[in-house]
Design a protein around this motif. Structure first.
Motif, short mmCIF file in Angstrom:
data_model
loop_
_atom_site.label_atom_id
_atom_site.label_comp_id
_atom_site.label_asym_id
_atom_site.label_seq_id
_atom_site.Cartn_x
_atom_site.Cartn_y
_atom_site.Cartn_z
N LEU A 87 0.87 -1.18 0.00
CA LEU A 87 0.00 0.00 0.00
C LEU A 87 0.90 1.22 0.00
CD1 LEU A 87 -2.53 -1.06 2.79
CD2 LEU A 87 -2.87 -1.18 0.31
N THR A 88 0.46 2.29 -0.63
CA THR A 88 1.25 3.50 -0.67
C THR A 88 0.36 4.73 -0.46
OG1 THR A 88 2.86 4.79 -1.96
CG2 THR A 88 1.18 3.61 -3.20
N VAL A 89 0.84 5.72 0.27
CA VAL A 89 0.15 7.00 0.48
C VAL A 89 1.19 8.11 0.43
CG1 VAL A 89 -1.72 6.07 1.89
CG2 VAL A 89 0.34 6.88 3.00
N GLY A 90 0.75 9.30 0.04
CA GLY A 90 1.70 10.41 0.01
C GLY A 90 1.11 11.65 -0.62
N GLY A 91 2.00 12.54 -1.01
CA GLY A 91 1.60 13.79 -1.62
C GLY A 91 2.28 13.98 -2.95
N GLY A 92 1.70 14.81 -3.76
CA GLY A 92 2.25 15.10 -5.08
C GLY A 92 1.34 16.08 -5.80
N GLY A 93 1.27 15.94 -7.08
CA GLY A 93 0.41 16.82 -7.86
C GLY A 93 0.57 16.53 -9.33
N THR A 94 -0.17 17.26 -10.13
CA THR A 94 -0.08 17.12 -11.58
C THR A 94 0.23 18.48 -12.18
OG1 THR A 94 -1.64 15.29 -11.66
CG2 THR A 94 -1.32 16.52 -13.70
N PHE A 142 -0.22 27.20 -22.22
CA PHE A 142 -1.14 26.58 -21.26
C PHE A 142 -0.31 25.89 -20.17
CE2 PHE A 142 -2.93 22.41 -20.14
CZ PHE A 142 -4.15 22.76 -19.62
N ARG A 143 -0.65 26.17 -18.93
CA ARG A 143 0.02 25.49 -17.82
C ARG A 143 -0.92 25.44 -16.63
NH1 ARG A 143 5.73 26.73 -14.78
NH2 ARG A 143 5.50 25.02 -13.34
N ARG A 144 -1.10 24.24 -16.07
CA ARG A 144 -1.91 24.07 -14.86
C ARG A 144 -1.14 23.21 -13.89
NH1 ARG A 144 -7.49 22.85 -17.98
NH2 ARG A 144 -8.03 25.00 -18.33
N THR A 145 -1.16 23.63 -12.63
CA THR A 145 -0.49 22.87 -11.59
C THR A 145 -1.42 22.76 -10.39
OG1 THR A 145 1.65 23.74 -12.30
CG2 THR A 145 1.55 22.77 -10.10
N GLY A 146 -1.52 21.55 -9.85
CA GLY A 146 -2.37 21.36 -8.69
C GLY A 146 -1.76 20.39 -7.71
N PRO A 147 -1.61 20.80 -6.44
CA PRO A 147 -1.09 19.89 -5.41
C PRO A 147 -2.17 18.91 -4.95
CG PRO A 147 -1.65 21.98 -4.42
CD PRO A 147 -1.91 22.12 -5.90
N GLY A 148 -1.75 17.79 -4.38
CA GLY A 148 -2.73 16.83 -3.90
C GLY A 148 -2.14 15.73 -3.06
N ALA A 149 -2.95 14.73 -2.81
CA ALA A 149 -2.56 13.56 -2.02
C ALA A 149 -3.03 12.32 -2.76
CB ALA A 149 -3.18 13.62 -0.63
N PHE A 150 -2.33 11.20 -2.54
CA PHE A 150 -2.69 9.98 -3.25
C PHE A 150 -2.70 8.78 -2.32
CE2 PHE A 150 1.92 9.98 -3.53
CZ PHE A 150 2.24 8.66 -3.24
N GLY A 151 -3.37 7.74 -2.77
CA GLY A 151 -3.36 6.43 -2.13
C GLY A 151 -3.34 5.38 -3.23
N GLY A 152 -2.69 4.27 -2.97
CA GLY A 152 -2.63 3.23 -3.99
C GLY A 152 -2.32 1.88 -3.40
N ALA A 153 -2.40 0.88 -4.26
CA ALA A 153 -2.11 -0.50 -3.87
C ALA A 153 -1.46 -1.20 -5.05
CB ALA A 153 -3.39 -1.21 -3.46
N GLY A 154 -0.71 -2.24 -4.73
CA GLY A 154 -0.06 -3.00 -5.79
C GLY A 154 0.49 -4.30 -5.28
N ILE A 155 1.24 -4.95 -6.16
CA ILE A 155 1.89 -6.21 -5.82
C ILE A 155 3.26 -6.25 -6.48
CG2 ILE A 155 0.88 -7.53 -7.72
CD1 ILE A 155 0.55 -9.79 -5.49
N ARG A 156 4.21 -6.83 -5.78
CA ARG A 156 5.57 -6.95 -6.26
C ARG A 156 5.93 -8.43 -6.25
NH1 ARG A 156 7.54 -4.49 -2.36
NH2 ARG A 156 7.56 -2.37 -3.05
N SER A 157 6.48 -8.94 -7.36
CA SER A 157 6.86 -10.35 -7.45
C SER A 157 8.32 -10.46 -7.90
CB SER A 157 5.95 -11.07 -8.45
OG SER A 157 6.33 -12.42 -8.57
N MET A 158 9.13 -11.09 -7.07
CA MET A 158 10.55 -11.25 -7.38
C MET A 158 10.72 -12.24 -8.53
SD MET A 158 11.91 -9.13 -5.29
CE MET A 158 13.65 -9.44 -5.55
N ILE A 159 11.53 -11.87 -9.53
CA ILE A 159 11.83 -12.76 -10.64
C ILE A 159 13.32 -13.09 -10.71
CG2 ILE A 159 9.83 -12.09 -12.01
CD1 ILE A 159 11.67 -10.21 -13.62
N GLY A 160 14.07 -12.61 -9.73
CA GLY A 160 15.50 -12.86 -9.62
C GLY A 160 15.96 -12.44 -8.24
N GLU A 161 17.26 -12.55 -7.98
CA GLU A 161 17.81 -12.16 -6.67
C GLU A 161 17.49 -10.72 -6.33
OE1 GLU A 161 19.61 -13.43 -3.84
OE2 GLU A 161 18.78 -15.18 -4.81
#
Length: 168
Positions: free
Chosen positions: A77-84, A91-110
């Motif tokens: 699981l991951t949480v944090g801050g960032g923006g786009t 044209f330029r737009r910038t917006g700060p924000g916060a995120f949450g996410g999930a994933g999976i990691r699978s080892m395929i080597g050492e």
């Protein structure tokens, strides 16, 4: 403990309709994570994409909690801050924000793993053309390379690291 994970990959950004008429954009990402232990890491990086002459950059920093980094396959699981930042000619737009996410990691080597992740990012813009809040997302697949860290664990002291040990 103390390992560093370098990750990179590709996927798609799902952009809020208030930010872009082209809602889906091809994307890439790069990140570096310092793993404090087998469960917690500190991560910095950026997502990037482009569609219809608009370039999107999504820098971020966050925490990553992994069920067990030493296992062959482990969810996280991951949480944090960032923006786009959205840029095009005149044209330029910038917006700060916060995120949450999930994933999976699978080892395929050492030291090498396949990493899949999805995240949603809440952002705030001060421009009248964009509502106060928008939601952007991303889905990515990539590779992670691990370096550093302490010696492999050998809890039974037989000289064979736990991840290769066949002892009970």
């Amino acid at each position: 403990e103390g390992s560093i994970e370098f990750s990179f990959g590709a996927g798609v950004m799902a952009l809020d309709k208030q930010l872009s008429a082209d809602r889906i954009a091809p994307a890439g990402f790069a990140r570096v994570t310092y793993n404090l232990n087998e469960h917690l890491g500190l991560s910095v990086g950026s997502g990037f994409g482009s569609k219809s002459s608009v370039t999107y950059i999504q820098p971020f920093a966050g925490l990553v909690w992994t069920a067990n980094l030493n296992q062959k396959m482990s969810p996280f699981l991951t949480v944090g801050g960032g923006g786009t930042m959205a840029r095009a000619t005149g044209f330029r737009r910038t917006g700060p924000g916060a995120f949450g996410g999930a994933g999976i990691r699978s080892m395929i080597g050492e030291n090498l793993a396949v990493r899949a992740e999805g995240r949603i990012q809440y952002e705030s813009y001060s421009e009248p053309a964009i509502p106060t809040a928008v939601f952007n997302g991303a889905a990515t697949v990539g590779l992670s390379y691990f370096t550093g860290g302490g010696p492999p664990r050998d809890t039974d002291g037989d000289g064979v690291p736990d991840k290769h040990d066949r002892c009970a």
